[in-house]
Structures are given as C-alpha cells and as structure tokens.
Scaffold this active site. Structure first.
Site, PDB file in Angstrom:
ATOM      1  N   PHE A  56       0.714  -1.146  -0.095  1.00 49.72           N
ATOM      2  CA  PHE A  56       0.136  -0.041   0.116  1.00 49.72           C
ATOM      3  C   PHE A  56       0.916   1.201  -0.046  1.00 49.72           C
ATOM      4  O   PHE A  56       1.855   1.394   0.807  1.00 49.72           O
ATOM      5  CB  PHE A  56      -0.752   0.091   1.104  1.00 49.72           C
ATOM      6  N   ASP A  57       0.262   2.288  -0.696  1.00 45.62           N
ATOM      7  CA  ASP A  57       0.906   3.740  -0.624  1.00 45.62           C
ATOM      8  C   ASP A  57       0.120   3.951   0.628  1.00 45.62           C
ATOM      9  O   ASP A  57      -0.616   3.393   1.139  1.00 45.62           O
ATOM     10  CB  ASP A  57       0.348   4.416  -1.822  1.00 45.62           C
ATOM     11  N   MET A  58       0.331   5.422   1.126  1.00 44.11           N
ATOM     12  CA  MET A  58      -0.329   5.811   2.583  1.00 44.11           C
ATOM     13  C   MET A  58      -1.099   7.134   2.039  1.00 44.11           C
ATOM     14  O   MET A  58      -2.242   7.213   2.113  1.00 44.11           O
ATOM     15  CB  MET A  58       1.069   6.022   3.384  1.00 44.11           C
TER      16      MET A  58
END
Length: 225
Positions: free
Chosen positions: A13-15
């Site tokens: 995941f990106d944030m």
C-alpha cells in the site's frame, strides 16, 4: 493491460491519498504558505509533486522558489502549519481503508507499505491513524531508496521485506508516479485516484477503482493466502 486473472499472495500500500486523507490539508498548507511568502504555488504546481519523495519535490520546488534553501524553508513552514492544524491528531482515514486492511489480515495476506514520505514520518502518521499494527516492520519511506517513485526501487524494497517475488504482490496506489513504480517492479496495480487523475498511459495497465471499498468484494478473487 490490467492484472486480469492474476492472483497475488501479498499487498503493498501507498499511504498519503490512499489510506490517509492527507493530500488535501497538505496541499492547502502549501498554497497558503507559498502565497504568504510571495511566491504562490498554483494547484497545478502542487500536483507536480504528488507521489514524489522529498528529494525529488525539492528539486521541482527549488525552481519555483528560486533556491533549494527557499524550498526547504517552505517545507518547514508547511510542516509547522499542518502540525498546528492537527495538534498531534492523525489524518482522517480514506473510505474503506481500515475495512480493507482488516479483511486482508483476516485472509492471512501479508501487507507492506511503500510511501514517498520520509520513513520516520510514515511511522508517525500510521501510528496516529491506528494503522501501524497492520504492517509491523514492513513499512518503507521514500528516504530509504536512492530513486523514488516512479522508479521501482521502493516497491522492490517492500517485496524484499515480504520475502517474496515482486510479481506475487498487488500494489494499491493513488498516484500515477506510484502506479508506474509498481508496474516497473512487475507487480499488479490497483489505482484509486485522489487529487490527480491518472496518466492514461499508466491507467491502461492498472485496475482503476473509485474507492478502497470497491476492493472488498474482489479480495477472494485476487488473493491467495
């Protein structure tokens, strides 16, 4: 082409802009602080930095503000404004973020995080948002690799921490820079755009969704624990 028919054993995941609704308050702080300094950024100027690490953003912004020192000073002003606004509270979660992380954890899918934000700040934001435990030690920031997104380095680091081949991981991103990095690493990519509409050349190779809520029904089809 999108990852039609592929199955994965891990998720990366990106944030910012994906799990956390942080892009808008940070953008607004940049617009206010730059205007107050007499060198106003436009929204389109800011979009040039979305998904990039701090070093790359400084290079872009140094041209706008006239020097690297001025860009670094603006970063400090923006960070101070955002901190004062939130007073130690975490950013709001994006719709579906915690439900999706919880579902993947229930399925036994290993999770990692690959954010362009500096590692120490990534840890802080995840902790404040109550999401850090989903990732454990598999949290990576943009200052941990030589080349930031759209290069694959950060995603390859995340795959290494998961102990698996990059092709076994499905990336969740909100920016085209991040999506390109995941694709270059040989991963599948789900793109959930936030501030910026995806680059058509990248979008054609991703699964495009409007919300992380839309992922839940797809989890059994995409992931093998």
């Amino acid at each position: 082409m999108p990852h039609t028919g592929r199955r994965f054993t891990a998720a990366i995941f990106d944030m910012d802009g994906l799990l956390l609704d942080s892009e808008r308050p940070i953008r607004d702080a940049w617009l206010r602080q730059s205007a107050a300094a007499g060198t106003p950024l436009s929204p389109s100027d800011y979009l040039l930095t979305v998904g990039r690490n701090r070093a790359d953003c400084l290079q872009i912004l140094s041209e706008k503000f006239g020097s690297r020192a001025a860009a670094e000073a603006m970063y400090e002003s923006v960070d101070a404004e955002v901190e004062a606004q939130f007073q130690g509270r975490g950013f709001e979660l994006k719709p579906g973020a915690e439900a999706l992380l919880s579902r993947l954890k229930e399925q036994g899918v290993p999770l990692a995080l690959a954010s362009s934000t500096r590692h120490a700040e990534v840890l802080r934001r995840l902790r404040l948002a109550g999401l850090l435990d989903y990732f454990g030690s598999r949290v990576h920031g943009g200052d941990q690799v030589l080349r930031g997104k759209p290069h694959p380095d950060l995603f390859l680091l995340a795959a290494q921490s998961l102990g698996m081949a990059p092709a076994k991981a499905l990336v969740f991103e909100d920016s085209s820079y991040g999506a390109q990095g995941g694709l270059s690493a040989g991963m599948g990519v789900v793109l959930v755009p936030d501030l910026k509409q995806p680059d058509p050349a990248v979008a054609d190779r991703c699964t495009i969704l409007t919300s992380l809520n839309d992922v839940l029904e797809r989890c059994p089809h995409w992931f093998s624990a």
